[in-house]
Design a protein around this motif. Structure first.
Motif, PDB file in Angstrom:
ATOM      1  N   GLY A  25       0.800  -1.220   0.000  1.00 38.37           N
ATOM      2  CA  GLY A  25       0.000   0.000   0.000  1.00 38.37           C
ATOM      3  C   GLY A  25       0.832   1.269   0.000  1.00 38.37           C
ATOM      4  O   GLY A  25       0.311   2.364   0.140  1.00 38.37           O
ATOM      5  N   TYR A  27       3.065   2.149   2.255  1.00 36.50           N
ATOM      6  CA  TYR A  27       3.309   2.643   3.607  1.00 36.50           C
ATOM      7  C   TYR A  27       4.743   2.360   4.026  1.00 36.50           C
ATOM      8  O   TYR A  27       5.290   1.322   3.684  1.00 36.50           O
ATOM      9  CB  TYR A  27       2.376   1.965   4.619  1.00 36.50           C
ATOM     10  N   LEU A  32       3.545   4.699  10.155  1.00 34.88           N
ATOM     11  CA  LEU A  32       2.490   4.165  11.016  1.00 34.88           C
ATOM     12  C   LEU A  32       2.553   4.738  12.431  1.00 34.88           C
ATOM     13  O   LEU A  32       1.659   4.501  13.227  1.00 34.88           O
ATOM     14  CB  LEU A  32       2.557   2.645  11.055  1.00 34.88           C
ATOM     15  N   GLY A  37      -0.164   9.211   8.886  1.00 38.59           N
ATOM     16  CA  GLY A  37      -0.038   7.858   8.381  1.00 38.59           C
ATOM     17  C   GLY A  37      -1.177   6.965   8.844  1.00 38.59           C
ATOM     18  O   GLY A  37      -1.722   6.169   8.065  1.00 38.59           O
ATOM     19  N   LEU A  38      -1.540   7.088  10.112  1.00 36.81           N
ATOM     20  CA  LEU A  38      -2.655   6.291  10.630  1.00 36.81           C
ATOM     21  C   LEU A  38      -3.976   6.706  10.001  1.00 36.81           C
ATOM     22  O   LEU A  38      -4.834   5.862   9.730  1.00 36.81           O
ATOM     23  CB  LEU A  38      -2.724   6.398  12.149  1.00 36.81           C
ATOM     24  N   ARG A  40      -4.348   7.876   6.965  1.00 40.15           N
ATOM     25  CA  ARG A  40      -4.333   7.316   5.611  1.00 40.15           C
ATOM     26  C   ARG A  40      -4.628   5.817   5.653  1.00 40.15           C
ATOM     27  O   ARG A  40      -5.424   5.308   4.857  1.00 40.15           O
ATOM     28  CB  ARG A  40      -2.976   7.578   4.956  1.00 40.15           C
ATOM     29  N   LEU A  41      -4.033   5.101   6.595  1.00 37.77           N
ATOM     30  CA  LEU A  41      -4.296   3.669   6.748  1.00 37.77           C
ATOM     31  C   LEU A  41      -5.770   3.415   7.060  1.00 37.77           C
ATOM     32  O   LEU A  41      -6.407   2.525   6.484  1.00 37.77           O
ATOM     33  CB  LEU A  41      -3.411   3.082   7.847  1.00 37.77           C
ATOM     34  N   ASP A  42      -6.337   4.216   7.962  1.00 33.71           N
ATOM     35  CA  ASP A  42      -7.743   4.062   8.320  1.00 33.71           C
ATOM     36  C   ASP A  42      -8.638   4.336   7.116  1.00 33.71           C
ATOM     37  O   ASP A  42      -9.600   3.603   6.876  1.00 33.71           O
ATOM     38  CB  ASP A  42      -8.092   4.998   9.481  1.00 33.71           C
ATOM     39  N   ASP A  44      -7.876   3.993   3.951  1.00 36.19           N
ATOM     40  CA  ASP A  44      -7.742   2.857   3.038  1.00 36.19           C
ATOM     41  C   ASP A  44      -8.531   1.655   3.546  1.00 36.19           C
ATOM     42  O   ASP A  44      -9.171   0.947   2.776  1.00 36.19           O
ATOM     43  CB  ASP A  44      -6.273   2.480   2.862  1.00 36.19           C
ATOM     44  N   PHE A  45      -8.486   1.419   4.862  1.00 39.38           N
ATOM     45  CA  PHE A  45      -9.230   0.306   5.436  1.00 39.38           C
ATOM     46  C   PHE A  45     -10.736   0.499   5.245  1.00 39.38           C
ATOM     47  O   PHE A  45     -11.448  -0.432   4.847  1.00 39.38           O
ATOM     48  CB  PHE A  45      -8.913   0.151   6.927  1.00 39.38           C
TER      49      PHE A  45
END
Length: 81
Positions: A25, A27, A32, A37-38, A40-42, A44-45
């Motif tokens: 992804g 990252y 993280l 970053g978190l 963006r991860l959230d 995407d999730f």
């Protein structure tokens, strides 16, 4: 591939091992540990979840926003999918 860096004077100092990890992804491991970053991860999730199971994605968003109150068993079912 992980890269390892050692302190110049490793005889007298503790070794400084700094692996660089690459995650899917796009990252980076260090990303993280940041709010951006978190976030963006959230994001995407949530997109991934919505594409796979729109009802579950909507339920998670409603739970997070507090618009849906769940008892313990319903909350567990939502979180465990």
């Amino acid at each position: 591939m992980a890269s390892i860096h050692l302190a110049k004077d490793s005889f007298n100092r503790q070794r400084d091992i700094s692996p660089i990890l690459y995650l899917s992804g796009g990252y980076s491991y260090s990303e993280l540990f940041t709010d951006a970053g978190l976030a963006r991860l959230d994001g995407d999730f949530l997109r991934y979840l919505g594409e796979r199971d729109a009802g579950l994605g909507d339920g998670l968003l409603a739970y997070r926003l507090g618009t849906e109150v769940l008892d313990g068993q319903s909350r567990s079912a939502l979180l465990l999918g």
